[in-house]
Design a protein around this motif. Structure first.
Motif, PDB file in Angstrom:
ATOM      1  N   PRO A  34       0.805  -1.229   0.000  1.00 40.73           N
ATOM      2  CA  PRO A  34       0.000   0.000   0.000  1.00 40.73           C
ATOM      3  C   PRO A  34       0.834   1.274   0.000  1.00 40.73           C
ATOM      4  O   PRO A  34       0.417   2.294  -0.557  1.00 40.73           O
ATOM      5  N   LEU A  35       2.036   1.230   0.607  1.00 46.48           N
ATOM      6  CA  LEU A  35       2.897   2.415   0.625  1.00 46.48           C
ATOM      7  C   LEU A  35       3.353   2.786  -0.790  1.00 46.48           C
ATOM      8  O   LEU A  35       3.293   3.959  -1.181  1.00 46.48           O
ATOM      9  N   SER A  38       0.421   4.028  -2.749  1.00 46.00           N
ATOM     10  CA  SER A  38       0.081   5.378  -2.295  1.00 46.00           C
ATOM     11  C   SER A  38       1.023   6.414  -2.893  1.00 46.00           C
ATOM     12  O   SER A  38       0.604   7.539  -3.186  1.00 46.00           O
ATOM     13  N   MET A  41      -0.306   7.185  -6.266  1.00 49.79           N
ATOM     14  CA  MET A  41      -1.508   8.004  -6.157  1.00 49.79           C
ATOM     15  C   MET A  41      -1.176   9.436  -5.736  1.00 49.79           C
ATOM     16  O   MET A  41      -1.804  10.397  -6.198  1.00 49.79           O
ATOM     17  N   ALA A  42      -0.184   9.583  -4.868  1.00 53.53           N
ATOM     18  CA  ALA A  42       0.227  10.923  -4.432  1.00 53.53           C
ATOM     19  C   ALA A  42       0.800  11.719  -5.604  1.00 53.53           C
ATOM     20  O   ALA A  42       0.522  12.926  -5.740  1.00 53.53           O
ATOM     21  N   THR A  64      -4.901  18.576   0.911  1.00 51.63           N
ATOM     22  CA  THR A  64      -4.637  17.135   0.907  1.00 51.63           C
ATOM     23  C   THR A  64      -5.906  16.348   1.175  1.00 51.63           C
ATOM     24  O   THR A  64      -6.187  15.342   0.510  1.00 51.63           O
ATOM     25  N   VAL A  68      -7.684  13.688  -1.459  1.00 54.49           N
ATOM     26  CA  VAL A  68      -7.946  12.289  -1.106  1.00 54.49           C
ATOM     27  C   VAL A  68      -9.437  11.970  -1.216  1.00 54.49           C
ATOM     28  O   VAL A  68      -9.823  10.878  -1.669  1.00 54.49           O
ATOM     29  N   THR A 158      -3.730   2.493   2.104  1.00 48.87           N
ATOM     30  CA  THR A 158      -3.451   3.306   0.915  1.00 48.87           C
ATOM     31  C   THR A 158      -3.935   4.738   1.097  1.00 48.87           C
ATOM     32  O   THR A 158      -3.222   5.703   0.772  1.00 48.87           O
ATOM     33  N   LEU A 159      -5.141   4.895   1.618  1.00 44.83           N
ATOM     34  CA  LEU A 159      -5.690   6.243   1.842  1.00 44.83           C
ATOM     35  C   LEU A 159      -4.852   7.015   2.861  1.00 44.83           C
ATOM     36  O   LEU A 159      -4.541   8.205   2.659  1.00 44.83           O
ATOM     37  N   PHE A 161      -1.642   6.501   3.759  1.00 49.59           N
ATOM     38  CA  PHE A 161      -0.315   6.795   3.228  1.00 49.59           C
ATOM     39  C   PHE A 161      -0.370   7.897   2.170  1.00 49.59           C
ATOM     40  O   PHE A 161       0.535   8.743   2.102  1.00 49.59           O
ATOM     41  N   THR A 162      -1.407   7.874   1.326  1.00 47.31           N
ATOM     42  CA  THR A 162      -1.555   8.927   0.314  1.00 47.31           C
ATOM     43  C   THR A 162      -1.690  10.292   0.971  1.00 47.31           C
ATOM     44  O   THR A 162      -1.070  11.279   0.539  1.00 47.31           O
ATOM     45  N   SER A 315      -1.296  -6.939  -7.034  1.00 47.92           N
ATOM     46  CA  SER A 315      -0.742  -5.613  -6.767  1.00 47.92           C
ATOM     47  C   SER A 315       0.700  -5.514  -7.250  1.00 47.92           C
ATOM     48  O   SER A 315       1.133  -4.470  -7.763  1.00 47.92           O
TER      49      SER A 315
END
Length: 369
Positions: A34-35, A38, A41-42, A64, A68, A158-159, A161-162, A315
């Motif tokens: 997930p990191l 993320s 996604m970031a 931010t 998100v 994920t959310l 970390f993003t 993934s």
């Protein structure tokens, strides 16, 4: 002899680092997968955050949060639409099962008449396997719940970390530039900017490609009168995100559903449709929409997909290409690592004009001599 001795320790060190990183990746899958997702996604949400801060004068934390929330809304809309299509399929499941049995009976008659081959033994074997699978339904339900819980945990991480990567992006950038010596800061800044640009273009292009493939599949399958054309188009578009292997699994699912609903005749049309759209995707959409930003040759891309699936499953298959592209950007800009960048990249064809010029110049020099 000295060069050989210096090469062998370097090779051993590289192999040791690769094995160590792979082992760490396997152990830290719940955190690292997930990191890394993320981080992508970031990068994708970074222009939105900058727009909210610079144009609308939002504070960093507020911009931010809004970015998100927009991401959650888009992902939630896709999941909701896909869920509705699956619910329609689930509602028609008894009818599909009856049609599948009827189609299988007709296929058995045809194979027996044409090739003198009886599929009844295969049918009895499948029934026995089904009964055994139903007998272990408790284990299946437990596995399904575990998969669902791990998926929800992945989305939650994920959310979070993003949000944190977007919120503390300047701190992370300052850390990266401060780790290296003063003379390397300019090169580090250049590498970070290049990674940000290329990955952002790649992800946006990938989503556009997925949208175009989905629309094309839905349109063609609807014109052919295939049932669940919208669902099959969505499956083709989403699975197309995974290079090389995704289209194969989407084709398999589509052929099975089409065989159960319309028989073998429509399966051939679906197969032709998939091959045609995949050819358009590979030769037109991929170079035009995604572009040549991620210049990884097919050999390393396929190896990366296989290794990613072995380590992290689906993934890992999705994450391998963008992170291989990041590695190549770093390799191309670090002198000691440039050979690895050449190995991962595409083969450059020599320029014919430059080649003719060099040959002509060589001939003239020989004539002077």
């Amino acid at each position: 002899m000295k060069d050989k001795l210096s090469f062998l320790p370097k090779l051993a060190l590289v192999l040791f680092c690769l094995m160590s990183l792979t082992y760490i990746a396997i152990l830290g899958q719940s955190l690292l997968a997930p990191l890394l997702f993320s981080f992508l996604m970031a990068i994708l949400l970074l222009p939105v955050g900058n727009f909210l801060e610079q144009r609308l004068k939002f504070k960093r934390s507020l911009s931010t949060i809004v970015s998100v929330i927009l991401m959650i809304a888009v992902i939630g809309g896709i999941i909701y639409f896909f869920g509705n299509q699956l619910s329609d399929l689930w509602a028609d499941w008894p009818l599909l099962k009856a049609k599948a049995e009827n189609s299988f009976t007709e296929l058995n008659k045809w194979s027996k008449h044409t090739f003198n081959f009886n599929l009844e033994n295969t049918t009895s074997y499948l029934k026995d396997s089904t009964e055994k699978a139903l007998a272990t339904s408790a284990a299946i339900v437990a596995t399904t719940l575990a998969t669902l819980s791990s998926t929800l945990l992945f989305l939650g991480f994920t959310l979070l970390f993003t949000f944190f990567i977007l919120n503390y992006r300047r701190v992370l950038f300052t850390f990266l530039t401060s780790v290296f010596r003063e003379e390397h800061k300019e090169k580090v800044s250049e590498i970070v900017s290049q990674i940000q640009y290329i990955i952002k273009k790649y992800i946006i292009g990938l989503f556009l490609q997925m949208l175009i493939v989905t629309v094309l599949m839905i349109t063609v399958l609807s014109l052919l009168g295939v049932k669940y054309a919208v669902l099959l188009g969505l499956v083709a578009g989403i699975f197309n995100v995974v290079p090389y292997l995704g289209i194969f699994f989407a084709l398999l699912i589509s052929c099975l559903i089409t065989f159960a609903t319309a028989g073998a005749g429509k399966v051939l049309l679906v197969l032709i449709t998939f091959v045609g759209i995949h050819a358009i995707d590979g030769n037109v959409l991929m170079p035009l929409v995604v572009g040549s930003k991620v210049k990884i040759n097919a050999l390393f891309a396929f190896i990366g997909i296989v290794v990613g699936e072995m380590i992290w499953g689906i993934s890992g298959m999705f994450l391998c290409i963008p992170y291989l592209a990041m590695l190549k950007i770093i390799f191309d800009r670090v002198d000691n690592l440039k050979p690895w960048g050449i190995l991962m990249g595409e083969e450059h064809k020599p320029d014919k004009k430059k080649r003719v010029y060099r040959i002509t110049k060589k001939i003239k020099l020989e004539e002077k001599d």
